[in-house]
Motif scaffolding. Structure first.
Motif, PDB file in Angstrom:
ATOM      1  N   ARG A 177      -5.113  -5.140   2.622  1.00 60.34           N
ATOM      2  CA  ARG A 177      -5.865  -3.916   2.910  1.00 60.34           C
ATOM      3  C   ARG A 177      -5.035  -2.967   3.761  1.00 60.34           C
ATOM      4  O   ARG A 177      -5.073  -1.754   3.563  1.00 60.34           O
ATOM      5  CB  ARG A 177      -7.168  -4.249   3.629  1.00 60.34           C
ATOM      6  N   TRP A 178      -4.311  -3.516   4.711  1.00 61.95           N
ATOM      7  CA  TRP A 178      -3.482  -2.684   5.584  1.00 61.95           C
ATOM      8  C   TRP A 178      -2.370  -2.011   4.785  1.00 61.95           C
ATOM      9  O   TRP A 178      -2.078  -0.836   4.988  1.00 61.95           O
ATOM     10  CB  TRP A 178      -2.913  -3.526   6.709  1.00 61.95           C
ATOM     11  N   SER A 179      -1.738  -2.751   3.883  1.00 64.89           N
ATOM     12  CA  SER A 179      -0.678  -2.149   3.070  1.00 64.89           C
ATOM     13  C   SER A 179      -1.253  -1.086   2.132  1.00 64.89           C
ATOM     14  O   SER A 179      -0.619  -0.050   1.904  1.00 64.89           O
ATOM     15  CB  SER A 179       0.079  -3.218   2.287  1.00 64.89           C
ATOM     16  N   ALA A 180      -2.449  -1.300   1.601  1.00 66.80           N
ATOM     17  CA  ALA A 180      -3.085  -0.292   0.755  1.00 66.80           C
ATOM     18  C   ALA A 180      -3.422   0.955   1.570  1.00 66.80           C
ATOM     19  O   ALA A 180      -3.260   2.084   1.092  1.00 66.80           O
ATOM     20  CB  ALA A 180      -4.348  -0.862   0.105  1.00 66.80           C
ATOM     21  N   LEU A 181      -3.859   0.757   2.810  1.00 66.84           N
ATOM     22  CA  LEU A 181      -4.155   1.892   3.686  1.00 66.84           C
ATOM     23  C   LEU A 181      -2.888   2.677   4.012  1.00 66.84           C
ATOM     24  O   LEU A 181      -2.888   3.907   3.983  1.00 66.84           O
ATOM     25  CB  LEU A 181      -4.807   1.394   4.970  1.00 66.84           C
ATOM     26  N   ASP A 182      -1.796   1.965   4.286  1.00 68.01           N
ATOM     27  CA  ASP A 182      -0.520   2.642   4.541  1.00 68.01           C
ATOM     28  C   ASP A 182      -0.072   3.457   3.331  1.00 68.01           C
ATOM     29  O   ASP A 182       0.395   4.584   3.472  1.00 68.01           O
ATOM     30  CB  ASP A 182       0.566   1.624   4.906  1.00 68.01           C
ATOM     31  N   PHE A 183      -0.226   2.881   2.141  1.00 62.37           N
ATOM     32  CA  PHE A 183       0.157   3.578   0.912  1.00 62.37           C
ATOM     33  C   PHE A 183      -0.673   4.843   0.727  1.00 62.37           C
ATOM     34  O   PHE A 183      -0.140   5.915   0.423  1.00 62.37           O
ATOM     35  CB  PHE A 183      -0.021   2.637  -0.281  1.00 62.37           C
ATOM     36  N   ARG A 184      -1.973   4.724   0.934  1.00 62.91           N
ATOM     37  CA  ARG A 184      -2.856   5.881   0.751  1.00 62.91           C
ATOM     38  C   ARG A 184      -2.579   6.963   1.792  1.00 62.91           C
ATOM     39  O   ARG A 184      -2.590   8.153   1.473  1.00 62.91           O
ATOM     40  CB  ARG A 184      -4.319   5.417   0.840  1.00 62.91           C
ATOM     41  N   LEU A 185      -2.321   6.553   3.037  1.00 61.34           N
ATOM     42  CA  LEU A 185      -2.002   7.532   4.074  1.00 61.34           C
ATOM     43  C   LEU A 185      -0.685   8.246   3.774  1.00 61.34           C
ATOM     44  O   LEU A 185      -0.546   9.439   4.054  1.00 61.34           O
ATOM     45  CB  LEU A 185      -1.945   6.857   5.444  1.00 61.34           C
ATOM     46  N   GLN A 218       0.395   8.906   0.763  1.00 63.34           N
ATOM     47  CA  GLN A 218       0.057   9.867  -0.288  1.00 63.34           C
ATOM     48  C   GLN A 218      -0.631  11.097   0.293  1.00 63.34           C
ATOM     49  O   GLN A 218      -0.335  12.229  -0.103  1.00 63.34           O
ATOM     50  CB  GLN A 218      -0.855   9.222  -1.328  1.00 63.34           C
ATOM     51  N   ILE A 219      -1.538  10.892   1.230  1.00 65.31           N
ATOM     52  CA  ILE A 219      -2.232  12.017   1.861  1.00 65.31           C
ATOM     53  C   ILE A 219      -1.249  12.878   2.639  1.00 65.31           C
ATOM     54  O   ILE A 219      -1.321  14.109   2.598  1.00 65.31           O
ATOM     55  CB  ILE A 219      -3.370  11.497   2.760  1.00 65.31           C
ATOM     56  N   ASP A 220      -0.328  12.235   3.342  1.00 63.73           N
ATOM     57  CA  ASP A 220       0.672  12.976   4.109  1.00 63.73           C
ATOM     58  C   ASP A 220       1.547  13.828   3.198  1.00 63.73           C
ATOM     59  O   ASP A 220       1.828  14.989   3.495  1.00 63.73           O
ATOM     60  CB  ASP A 220       1.524  12.001   4.913  1.00 63.73           C
TER      61      ASP A 220
END
Length: 81
Positions: free
Chosen positions: A34-42, A44-46
């Protein structure tokens, strides 16, 4: 873990199984994913925000260039009279 016994059959019948430890390890793996998925999504947002910022600055510079061109045209027309 306990020491293996020399009895015939599967070792899984005799070895103890620590359920709490297995659950903790499984939860840690889930949280890591979940943490790695959150990092990936953040990330993309950045990247999307950086692209949006570039587009906004291009628009600001375009408006400034238009206003300067209008001002220069007004000065040239006033000087021609």
């Amino acid at each position: 873990m306990t020491t293996p016994r020399k009895e015939p059959g599967s070792r899984f019948l005799y070895d103890s199984f620590d359920v709490a430890s297995a659950r903790i390890e499984a939860n840690e793996r889930v949280m890591a994913e979940r943490w790695s998925a959150l990092d990936f999504r953040l990330a993309q947002i950045d990247a999307a925000l950086e692209r949006l910022e570039k587009r906004i600055w291009v628009g600001v510079y375009g408006v400034a260039a238009f206003l300067l061109a209008q001002g220069a045209e007004a000065i040239m027309q006033a000087a021609a009279r």
